[in-house]
Design a protein around this motif. Structure first.
Motif, PDB file in Angstrom:
ATOM      1  N   MET A 136      -3.564  -1.890  -3.051  1.00 13.59           N
ATOM      2  CA  MET A 136      -2.138  -2.209  -2.963  1.00 13.59           C
ATOM      3  C   MET A 136      -1.535  -2.294  -4.359  1.00 13.59           C
ATOM      4  SD  MET A 136      -2.288  -5.019   0.089  1.00 13.59           S
ATOM      5  CE  MET A 136      -3.868  -5.719  -0.356  1.00 13.59           C
ATOM      6  N   HIS A 137      -0.387  -1.632  -4.532  1.00 11.65           N
ATOM      7  CA  HIS A 137       0.313  -1.674  -5.815  1.00 11.65           C
ATOM      8  C   HIS A 137       1.012  -3.028  -5.960  1.00 11.65           C
ATOM      9  CE1 HIS A 137      -0.225   2.525  -6.937  1.00 11.65           C
ATOM     10  NE2 HIS A 137       0.044   2.871  -5.682  1.00 11.65           N
ATOM     11  N   ILE A 138       0.781  -3.676  -7.080  1.00 13.03           N
ATOM     12  CA  ILE A 138       1.410  -4.978  -7.325  1.00 13.03           C
ATOM     13  C   ILE A 138       2.768  -4.758  -7.984  1.00 13.03           C
ATOM     14  CG2 ILE A 138       1.219  -7.147  -8.633  1.00 13.03           C
ATOM     15  CD1 ILE A 138      -1.840  -6.903  -8.301  1.00 13.03           C
ATOM     16  N   LYS A 183      -2.970   5.977 -13.094  1.00 17.21           N
ATOM     17  CA  LYS A 183      -1.980   6.535 -12.189  1.00 17.21           C
ATOM     18  C   LYS A 183      -2.581   6.853 -10.828  1.00 17.21           C
ATOM     19  CE  LYS A 183       1.777   9.838 -12.210  1.00 17.21           C
ATOM     20  NZ  LYS A 183       2.694  10.610 -13.049  1.00 17.21           N
ATOM     21  N   CYS A 184      -1.913   6.405  -9.806  1.00 13.76           N
ATOM     22  CA  CYS A 184      -2.359   6.656  -8.431  1.00 13.76           C
ATOM     23  C   CYS A 184      -1.881   8.047  -8.021  1.00 13.76           C
ATOM     24  CB  CYS A 184      -1.751   5.582  -7.543  1.00 13.76           C
ATOM     25  SG  CYS A 184      -2.176   5.718  -5.805  1.00 13.76           S
ATOM     26  N   ALA A 185      -2.561   8.644  -7.064  1.00 18.19           N
ATOM     27  CA  ALA A 185      -2.173   9.970  -6.582  1.00 18.19           C
ATOM     28  C   ALA A 185      -0.747   9.980  -6.021  1.00 18.19           C
ATOM     29  CB  ALA A 185      -3.163  10.448  -5.533  1.00 18.19           C
ATOM     30  N   CYS A 186      -0.240   8.806  -5.650  1.00 16.65           N
ATOM     31  CA  CYS A 186       1.122   8.733  -5.109  1.00 16.65           C
ATOM     32  C   CYS A 186       2.161   8.821  -6.235  1.00 16.65           C
ATOM     33  CB  CYS A 186       1.324   7.428  -4.337  1.00 16.65           C
ATOM     34  SG  CYS A 186       1.466   5.977  -5.406  1.00 16.65           S
ATOM     35  N   GLY A 187       1.691   8.714  -7.497  1.00 13.27           N
ATOM     36  CA  GLY A 187       2.610   8.796  -8.625  1.00 13.27           C
ATOM     37  C   GLY A 187       2.970   7.442  -9.220  1.00 13.27           C
ATOM     38  N   GLU A 193       0.826  -1.192   0.000  1.00 17.19           N
ATOM     39  CA  GLU A 193       0.000   0.000   0.000  1.00 17.19           C
ATOM     40  C   GLU A 193       0.875   1.263   0.000  1.00 17.19           C
ATOM     41  OE1 GLU A 193      -4.335  -0.037   1.934  1.00 17.19           O
ATOM     42  OE2 GLU A 193      -2.723   0.325   3.363  1.00 17.19           O
ATOM     43  N   CYS A 194       0.372   2.302  -0.659  1.00 19.63           N
ATOM     44  CA  CYS A 194       1.053   3.597  -0.638  1.00 19.63           C
ATOM     45  C   CYS A 194       0.304   4.513   0.335  1.00 19.63           C
ATOM     46  CB  CYS A 194       1.063   4.205  -2.030  1.00 19.63           C
ATOM     47  SG  CYS A 194      -0.601   4.546  -2.648  1.00 19.63           S
ATOM     48  N   GLU A 195       0.693   5.773   0.402  1.00 22.50           N
ATOM     49  CA  GLU A 195       0.060   6.677   1.370  1.00 22.50           C
ATOM     50  C   GLU A 195      -1.432   6.908   1.085  1.00 22.50           C
ATOM     51  OE1 GLU A 195       2.399   7.727  -0.835  1.00 22.50           O
ATOM     52  OE2 GLU A 195       1.984   9.768  -1.560  1.00 22.50           O
ATOM     53  N   CYS A 196      -1.895   6.558  -0.116  1.00 24.87           N
ATOM     54  CA  CYS A 196      -3.311   6.778  -0.436  1.00 24.87           C
ATOM     55  C   CYS A 196      -4.215   5.775   0.286  1.00 24.87           C
ATOM     56  CB  CYS A 196      -3.538   6.696  -1.938  1.00 24.87           C
ATOM     57  SG  CYS A 196      -2.537   7.890  -2.840  1.00 24.87           S
ATOM     58  N   GLN A 197      -3.652   4.664   0.733  1.00 26.27           N
ATOM     59  CA  GLN A 197      -4.386   3.655   1.511  1.00 26.27           C
ATOM     60  C   GLN A 197      -5.688   3.215   0.857  1.00 26.27           C
ATOM     61  OE1 GLN A 197      -4.536   5.818   5.302  1.00 26.27           O
ATOM     62  NE2 GLN A 197      -3.207   4.264   6.192  1.00 26.27           N
ATOM     63  N   VAL A 249      -0.179  -1.485 -11.173  1.00 23.57           N
ATOM     64  CA  VAL A 249      -1.589  -1.844 -11.039  1.00 23.57           C
ATOM     65  C   VAL A 249      -1.933  -2.043  -9.554  1.00 23.57           C
ATOM     66  CG1 VAL A 249      -1.209  -4.342 -11.310  1.00 23.57           C
ATOM     67  CG2 VAL A 249      -3.395  -3.343 -12.019  1.00 23.57           C
ATOM     68  N   LYS A 250      -3.175  -1.682  -9.192  1.00 27.03           N
ATOM     69  CA  LYS A 250      -3.565  -1.815  -7.785  1.00 27.03           C
ATOM     70  C   LYS A 250      -4.597  -2.921  -7.605  1.00 27.03           C
ATOM     71  CE  LYS A 250      -4.610   2.433  -6.203  1.00 27.03           C
ATOM     72  NZ  LYS A 250      -4.545   3.668  -5.390  1.00 27.03           N
ATOM     73  N   MET A 251      -4.460  -3.649  -6.513  1.00 33.58           N
ATOM     74  CA  MET A 251      -5.466  -4.657  -6.140  1.00 33.58           C
ATOM     75  C   MET A 251      -6.179  -4.201  -4.878  1.00 33.58           C
ATOM     76  SD  MET A 251      -3.090  -7.728  -4.473  1.00 33.58           S
ATOM     77  CE  MET A 251      -4.360  -8.411  -3.383  1.00 33.58           C
TER      78      MET A 251
HETATM   79 ZN   LIG Z   1      -0.348   4.724  -4.843  1.00 30.76          ZN
END
Ligand SMILES: [Zn+2]
Lengths: 143, 435
Positions: B256-258, B311-315, B249-253, B319-321
């Motif tokens: 989870m980035h794979i 793209k996630c706000a964390c940059g 997980e990144c700070e966006c919570q 891909v996120k699960m």
């Molecule tokens: Zn992120």
């Protein structure tokens, strides 16, 4: 002045009441007042006993139990006695959640009622002012 | 403070990532076909040869592997390198049947450590941090997995392992631990113990926690964050693919980035095996494209989740699960609705403040499914009046309906009245299967 009541959650199934009261018998605990409130699926067994601590310790391991402070009031065992007590509580804005009578008879002409009200303190004050006698935990064990 | 551990990979554009994955996949399929007779047989039976796999788009052609394949090949039937090339093993906890053993070469360990280093960095960790590892060490991947990643980042690593909670807390104070790594349930327990010892989060220097290896809810996250005064990050992994760090997980919570330069993720329909489009809910499948010793292709995790790209706000572009929503083998279809016991657990945890023992009973009367949830009542949820119990049943029923969209009959029952088998409660009784 209040007394401790044990409330036990019991599913409606054969033998449950016998098992619960049997546990108390084994511990030598005397039941001073008892009532059962029931619905289609479950019931609540309410008890006032001679020794709350030992009853609680044996019931805890076998059931869901809570302790509630209730009032034990001496009422006159004659027509209108009940109505007079309810009137006293009503006038003091106290509502009764439920009530039942205890086994003990302090005297020929008296009965002991267990009252669960929404405000114990106010109820004790109102009843005492109206001349009613309330029993303590020790009284419940002795009488 | 560095924001990413491997910025080029973590923020790589999709086309470049796909090219990288394709190149690695082609090489990996050849490696497995040449060295794992069992998988070669599966490919041959399916009529697929390594030449048919030219890139990620051909992945669907490959056969699946499942936990049963791992069991059948215990202990080393799926090993793809000589044992002399391996430097370590880990094993699944295997509550039922045999454990699955995963082998690692030195390079496998290095890549794994690197994946965990990304997770620690995403949780704000740098070499200035003191990483307190209260996961168990041993065959379980939690302890050594986080340990390796922490080393990689250069953090001062405290290999405390689990247990002896008061000593853990003493260490946290004496060595000024800043990042706690353990299971979420242990983190919650540490939080309670801190309060019991008369301490507050201010007496500790923790800033973050990395928690995984078991399902946990958003409510649990908030309660851990409060009790420890930290930000809590989820981490995902499974022994079969390496261990924690497959996703982080990144700070966006919010997912989870794979680490998809090492693991290609797919979502499939658990019943048909068909690959589902992005955004669909289904079973997560992983293909390890960099592992040497134990390279599983299209391994069915049985975890149900959703993948989202963009793209996630964390940059990060990885891909996120979503947090796994349940296990495919746990899923029930009641009145046409997919129901996972974990969803019911979420409601119970919220309404009871703890997960009580419960049981789901599904039956069919005529053509209609019946759905009942029995929940063991606890002392603190019980009042002395009928109406308090009825109110609790009503609230549970409304909350269940809100989360599942179907109504369940809630029955509060006495403690210990729901049968347990081998210490574990039987969660689901589906009487429809018995006829
Ligand atoms: Zn992120």
């Amino acid at each position: 002045m209040t007394v401790k009541q044990l409330s036990v959650f019991a599913q409606n199934k054969p033998g449950r009441l016998s098992a619960l009261t049997g546990l108390l018998a084994q511990k030598g605990v005397n039941i001073r007042a008892i009532s059962v409130a029931d619905t289609k699926d479950f019931g609540i067994l309410r008890l006032i006993v001679s020794d709350t601590d030992s009853a609680l310790s044996v019931l805890k391991d076998n059931a869901v139990v809570t302790v509630t402070n209730v009032l034990a009031v001496i009422a006159e065992d004659k027509p209108g006695g009940m109505a007079k007590m309810m009137q006293t509580l009503y006038e003091s804005n106290i509502s009764v959640e439920y009530m039942y009578s205890a086994f003990l008879n302090p005297s020929e002409s008296n009965a002991c009622l267990i009252l669960r009200v929404d405000n114990n303190e106010d109820a004790v004050e109102a009843l005492t002012a109206a001349g009613y006698k309330l029993l303590s935990q020790e009284d419940m064990a002795k009488i | 403070m560095a924001k990413y551990w491997n910025e080029d990979i973590e923020t790589m554009d999709y086309e470049s990532m796909k090219a990288l994955q394709s190149e690695r996949l082609v090489r990996q399929v050849r490696h497995v076909y040449d060295h794992v007779p069992y998988y070669r047989k599966l490919m041959d039976e399916k009529g697929v040869s390594p030449d048919d796999i030219k890139g990620v788009d051909d992945l669907y052609k490959l056969p699946f592997l499942s936990k049963a394949d791992l069991r059948d090949n215990y202990p080393d039937g799926l090993l793809a390198v000589p044992k002399s090339e391996c430097v370590r093993i880990h094993a699944t906890s295997g509550t039922t049947g045999k454990r699955a053993i995963a082998f690692y070469t030195a390079k496998d360990i290095d890549i794994w450590d690197n994946c965990v280093a990304r997770a620690i960095t995403a949780a704000g960790g740098t070499k200035e941090d003191v990483v307190h590892i209260a996961y168990g060490y041993g065959l379980f991947t939690g302890g050594l997995g986080l340990h390796g990643g922490s080393h990689k980042v250069g953090c001062l690593t405290l290999p405390v392992s689990s247990g002896n909670t008061e000593r853990q807390i003493q260490f946290m104070q004496d060595l000024k631990s800043t990042i706690l790594c353990c299971t979420p349930s242990y983190a919650a327990y540490i939080g309670e113990t801190i309060a019991d010892m008369g301490l507050s989060p201010d007496d500790l220097t923790l800033k973050a926690g990395i928690f995984g290896a078991e399902p946990w809810t958003e409510e649990m996250r908030q309660s851990i964050e409060r009790s420890l005064g930290i930000k809590a990050y989820d981490i995902y992994g499974l022994t079969e693919t390496s261990g924690p760090g497959v996703a982080f997980e990144c700070e966006c919570q919010n997912g989870m980035h794979i680490n998809e330069d090492n693991f290609i993720a797919e979502i499939i329909d658990p019943d048909t095996g068909e690959v589902l489009p992005e955004g669909s809910k289904g079973e997560l499948v992983f293909t390890s494209i960099t592992k040497e010793a134990f390279p599983l292709l299209r391994y069915r995790t049985r975890d149900i989740c959703i993948l989202t790209r963009g793209k996630c706000a964390c940059g990060r572009t990885l891909v996120k699960m979503t947090k796994p929503m349940g296990r495919s083998d746990d899923m029930l279809i009641i009145k046409g609705v997919n129901v996972f016991p974990s969803q019911i657990e979420t409601v119970l945890l919220r309404d009871f403040g703890a997960t009580p023992n419960y049981q789901i009973i599904v039956d069919r009367v005529g053509t209609t499914d019946t759905f009942e949830i029995k929940v063991e009542l606890s002392d603190d949820m019980f009042g002395d009046t009928i109406k308090t119990i009825e109110a609790l049943e009503k609230k549970l029923s409304a909350d269940i309906q809100q989360i599942l969209g179907i109504r369940a009959k809630i029955s509060l029952v006495e403690p210990k009245s729901i049968p347990r088998s081998e210490g574990k409660a039987v969660r689901v009784i589906d009487k429809r299967k018995l006829v």
